[in-house]
Design an enzyme around this catalytic site. Structure first.
Site, PDB file in Angstrom:
ATOM      1  N   ARG A 316       0.850  -1.195   0.000  1.00  0.00           N
ATOM      2  CA  ARG A 316       0.000   0.000   0.000  1.00  0.00           C
ATOM      3  C   ARG A 316       0.878   1.236   0.000  1.00  0.00           C
ATOM      4  O   ARG A 316       1.791   1.358   0.814  1.00  0.00           O
ATOM      5  CB  ARG A 316      -0.899  -0.018   1.244  1.00  0.00           C
ATOM      6  CG  ARG A 316      -2.010   1.020   1.251  1.00  0.00           C
ATOM      7  CD  ARG A 316      -2.810   0.876   2.524  1.00  0.00           C
ATOM      8  NE  ARG A 316      -3.884   1.850   2.629  1.00  0.00           N
ATOM      9  CZ  ARG A 316      -4.441   2.241   3.764  1.00  0.00           C
ATOM     10  NH1 ARG A 316      -4.019   1.737   4.902  1.00  0.00           N
ATOM     11  NH2 ARG A 316      -5.415   3.127   3.771  1.00  0.00           N
ATOM     12  N   PHE A 321       0.871  10.665   2.227  1.00  0.00           N
ATOM     13  CA  PHE A 321       0.341  10.019   3.423  1.00  0.00           C
ATOM     14  C   PHE A 321       1.351   9.022   3.991  1.00  0.00           C
ATOM     15  O   PHE A 321       2.110   9.342   4.906  1.00  0.00           O
ATOM     16  CB  PHE A 321      -0.989   9.344   3.115  1.00  0.00           C
ATOM     17  CG  PHE A 321      -1.650   8.723   4.323  1.00  0.00           C
ATOM     18  CD1 PHE A 321      -1.473   9.239   5.599  1.00  0.00           C
ATOM     19  CD2 PHE A 321      -2.467   7.607   4.183  1.00  0.00           C
ATOM     20  CE1 PHE A 321      -2.081   8.667   6.706  1.00  0.00           C
ATOM     21  CE2 PHE A 321      -3.077   7.019   5.282  1.00  0.00           C
ATOM     22  CZ  PHE A 321      -2.880   7.561   6.542  1.00  0.00           C
ATOM     23  N   GLN A 324       2.969   1.281   3.318  1.00  0.00           N
ATOM     24  CA  GLN A 324       2.727   0.221   4.307  1.00  0.00           C
ATOM     25  C   GLN A 324       3.249  -1.121   3.794  1.00  0.00           C
ATOM     26  O   GLN A 324       3.142  -1.443   2.603  1.00  0.00           O
ATOM     27  CB  GLN A 324       1.227   0.118   4.595  1.00  0.00           C
ATOM     28  CG  GLN A 324       0.852  -0.920   5.650  1.00  0.00           C
ATOM     29  CD  GLN A 324      -0.632  -0.884   5.961  1.00  0.00           C
ATOM     30  OE1 GLN A 324      -1.301   0.118   5.715  1.00  0.00           O
ATOM     31  NE2 GLN A 324      -1.160  -1.970   6.505  1.00  0.00           N
ATOM     32  N   ASN A 363      -2.474  -1.325  12.329  1.00  0.00           N
ATOM     33  CA  ASN A 363      -3.348  -2.184  13.127  1.00  0.00           C
ATOM     34  C   ASN A 363      -4.766  -2.165  12.572  1.00  0.00           C
ATOM     35  O   ASN A 363      -5.087  -1.437  11.643  1.00  0.00           O
ATOM     36  CB  ASN A 363      -3.334  -1.752  14.601  1.00  0.00           C
ATOM     37  CG  ASN A 363      -3.740  -0.301  14.788  1.00  0.00           C
ATOM     38  OD1 ASN A 363      -4.654   0.190  14.123  1.00  0.00           O
ATOM     39  ND2 ASN A 363      -3.075   0.395  15.699  1.00  0.00           N
ATOM     40  N   PHE A 374       4.145   0.932   8.870  1.00  0.00           N
ATOM     41  CA  PHE A 374       4.095   1.913   7.782  1.00  0.00           C
ATOM     42  C   PHE A 374       5.079   3.038   8.070  1.00  0.00           C
ATOM     43  O   PHE A 374       5.477   3.264   9.227  1.00  0.00           O
ATOM     44  CB  PHE A 374       2.680   2.460   7.574  1.00  0.00           C
ATOM     45  CG  PHE A 374       2.135   3.252   8.723  1.00  0.00           C
ATOM     46  CD1 PHE A 374       2.332   4.628   8.814  1.00  0.00           C
ATOM     47  CD2 PHE A 374       1.401   2.634   9.731  1.00  0.00           C
ATOM     48  CE1 PHE A 374       1.823   5.366   9.863  1.00  0.00           C
ATOM     49  CE2 PHE A 374       0.886   3.369  10.787  1.00  0.00           C
ATOM     50  CZ  PHE A 374       1.097   4.736  10.853  1.00  0.00           C
ATOM     51  N   LEU A 383      -3.107  10.526  13.476  1.00  0.00           N
ATOM     52  CA  LEU A 383      -2.886   9.119  13.857  1.00  0.00           C
ATOM     53  C   LEU A 383      -2.307   8.995  15.263  1.00  0.00           C
ATOM     54  O   LEU A 383      -2.173   7.871  15.762  1.00  0.00           O
ATOM     55  CB  LEU A 383      -1.951   8.435  12.852  1.00  0.00           C
ATOM     56  CG  LEU A 383      -2.418   8.413  11.393  1.00  0.00           C
ATOM     57  CD1 LEU A 383      -1.388   7.708  10.528  1.00  0.00           C
ATOM     58  CD2 LEU A 383      -3.770   7.715  11.278  1.00  0.00           C
ATOM     59  N   HIS A 387      -1.921   4.769  16.577  1.00  0.00           N
ATOM     60  CA  HIS A 387      -0.890   3.861  16.080  1.00  0.00           C
ATOM     61  C   HIS A 387       0.395   4.084  16.879  1.00  0.00           C
ATOM     62  O   HIS A 387       0.770   5.221  17.170  1.00  0.00           O
ATOM     63  CB  HIS A 387      -0.634   4.086  14.586  1.00  0.00           C
ATOM     64  CG  HIS A 387      -1.818   3.756  13.722  1.00  0.00           C
ATOM     65  ND1 HIS A 387      -2.012   2.522  13.161  1.00  0.00           N
ATOM     66  CD2 HIS A 387      -2.876   4.517  13.348  1.00  0.00           C
ATOM     67  CE1 HIS A 387      -3.129   2.526  12.458  1.00  0.00           C
ATOM     68  NE2 HIS A 387      -3.677   3.731  12.560  1.00  0.00           N
TER      69      HIS A 387
END
Length: 516
Positions: A316, A321, A324, A363, A374, A383, A387
């Protein structure tokens, strides 16, 4: 004495009649006949007994919801109230009006309709008014045109929707209730015979759709098995249970055992870890916060040492952003921790997803950390607290920018594979020898601090225990203080007052009564 005087009094007497007591003195009157139960509200369908959404009425003034009455007429072709023949052509569309508060009201008098309002409708237009408005503006003035649309009508076109003084029928007397008629056919499935609202209907619809999909899959498997000449295992209709399965929470022979969660004990260290990730696009070096997030760091370093991430891809990649990876399945649905189960989050106010190159755990929700991680391309402070941050990029920022520019599909999957070739560990503070060495250093440091504290006050202890009369910087004050404590003067001596002899007892006065 004028006890009997009042309404109807004719002569002086010492009593009053029953009529005088009732009419003149507030006596109990006859019981007023009341309706045994409340009739159906005007805004409800007489078939479903629920509020209507698309109202229509019959020539007799009975109101229904269009969908309900059409289904009933299609099946029974009778008026569900009185059982008389009825066709869908006889139905009249009603036009109720609402005020700004969303309540039904008369469009001429603007009075809200209640259970005690006389309500009528005009057959030719379907407009609904209060009877007072139609009676004064149409009937009494002999102006038989609709008050809103100027459509002509006759007096027989005034349909009674609700008359609080004349309720001809009540739900218990409805024809379809007495006859047990319904729109729906009774089904063998008990769910189909339940009256559902919008929410429950949606839930049962999803359950039914799932059952149909499973049935279709089963039929397809059976068709393939027949074509290939093999047989499918028979579906177990009645599973066998053991005694423990039938034990309930109320049984005295069974004790419910709660599920015990694994207790994760982090290894304490004050050092940082350093790891390098080699990809097919270049190398990236990371500093790991082993002193702040020991569980996440130990999990990551151990996976790197075991070669867990070797050969995996970054599945990903979202520009501006993050990117991952760490999933053996390569689709974001797999991966386990070194403990073979999810481990809890580790949040710290000193760490934040500010800037690019932040290494954080991916997660599925709280306390669901596995092997996926990531790396941020930009700041993602939203976030924080969701995370676990356990590292940051300290070398290879140009490689991360190169990865960010790789094109992706609609599911954010890189069109060109980004593969992890290997991982190299430069510093692992969780090795047994490292932990033992740090423990020894901690003990030595602790002993040194204790010794320093003792040495700092040792000269004071010696001076207090052995005071000296020498005029040293500190000792002379301590010695003088000790001498002062040994010789204490009384209060009288300090004030210069000597002790006086007790004065002889006074024999005058009443004296002692013991000789009496």
């Amino acid at each position: 004495e004028n006890m009997g005087r009042g309404k109807g009094w004719k002569k002086d007497r010492m009593y009053m009649t029953h009529a005088e007591y009732v009419n003149g003195f507030g006596g109990k009157k006859k019981n007023i006949e009341r309706r045994p139960y409340k009739p159906l509200q005007f805004y409800c369908c007489n078939l479903s007994l629920q509020p209507f959404t698309d109202p229509v009425c019959t020539p007799t003034g009975h109101v229904f919801d269009r969908e309900n009455i059409l289904k009933f007429l299609k099946k029974h072709r009778k008026n569900p109230i009185d059982g008389e023949p009825l066709s869908h052509r006889d139905l009249i569309d009603l036009k109720f009006h609402k005020n700004s508060a969303g309540n039904f009201h008369c469009p001429m008098t603007f009075k809200e309709f209640t259970d005690f309002t006389h309500i009528v409708a005009i057959r030719t237009t379907g407009n609904v008014y209060s009877f007072d408005a139609v009676n004064r503006l149409n009937v009494q003035s002999e102006n038989f045109t609709d008050l809103l649309e100027n459509t002509p009508f006759v007096q027989d076109d005034i349909l009674k929707i609700q008359d609080p003084n004349d309720f001809k029928t009540v739900p218990a007397d409805y024809y379809f209730i007495k006859q047990g008629l319904s729109v729906k056919e009774k089904s063998s499935n008990p769910i189909d015979n339940i009256t559902l609202n919008a929410t429950t209907e949606k839930i049962f619809g999803q359950m039914k759709q799932q059952e149909e999909e499973e049935r279709a899959i089963r039929e397809e498997e059976e068709r393939k098995a027949i074509a290939e000449g093999r047989s499918l295992p028979k579906k177990v209709q009645a599973p066998k249970y053991v005694g423990r399965d039938s034990a309930s929470f109320t049984s005295s022979a069974y004790t419910a055992m709660p599920k015990v969660e694994t207790q994760f004990i982090p290894k304490q260290t004050s050092k940082k870890g350093y790891v390098s990730i080699s990809t097919n696009k270049g190398d990236m070096n990371f500093e790991l916060h082993c002193d702040i997030a020991p569980l996440a760091c130990e999990n990551f370093i151990t996976h790197c040492a075991d070669g867990y991430y070797d050969g995996l891809i970054f599945h990903r990649n979202i520009k501006n952003f993050m990117i991952q990876g760490g999933d053996p399945k390569g689709d974001g649905t797999g991966g386990k921790s070194i403990w073979n189960e999810d481990f809890p989050d580790e949040f710290d106010d000193s760490l934040s997803h500010k800037g690019g190159g932040i290494l954080s755990m991916a997660n599925r929700g709280p306390k669901t950390n596995g092997s996926q991680f990531f790396i941020t391309h930009k700041s993602c402070t939203h976030l924080d607290g969701k995370h676990t941050i356990f590292g940051k990029l300290v070398g290879g920022i140009e490689v991360l920018k190169k990865l960010e520019k790789i094109e992706t599909d609609d599911l954010d999957r890189p069109l060109k594979k980004i593969k992890i070739l290997s991982t190299n560990i430069y510093s692992n503070p969780f090795l047994p020898e490292e932990l033992a060495s740090e423990q020894r250093e901690r003990q030595i440091l602790k002993k040194k601090e204790e010794a320093d504290n003792i040495n700092e006050y040792s000269h004071l202890v010696g001076l207090v225990s052995k005071p000296t009369t020498e005029d040293s910087a500190v000792g002379k004050y301590l010695a003088n203080a000790i001498k002062t404590r040994k010789k204490k003067k009384t209060f009288g001596e300090v004030r210069g007052v000597q002790k006086r002899k007790r004065r002889a007892a006074n024999t005058r006065g009443y004296g002692n009564f013991s000789t009496f």
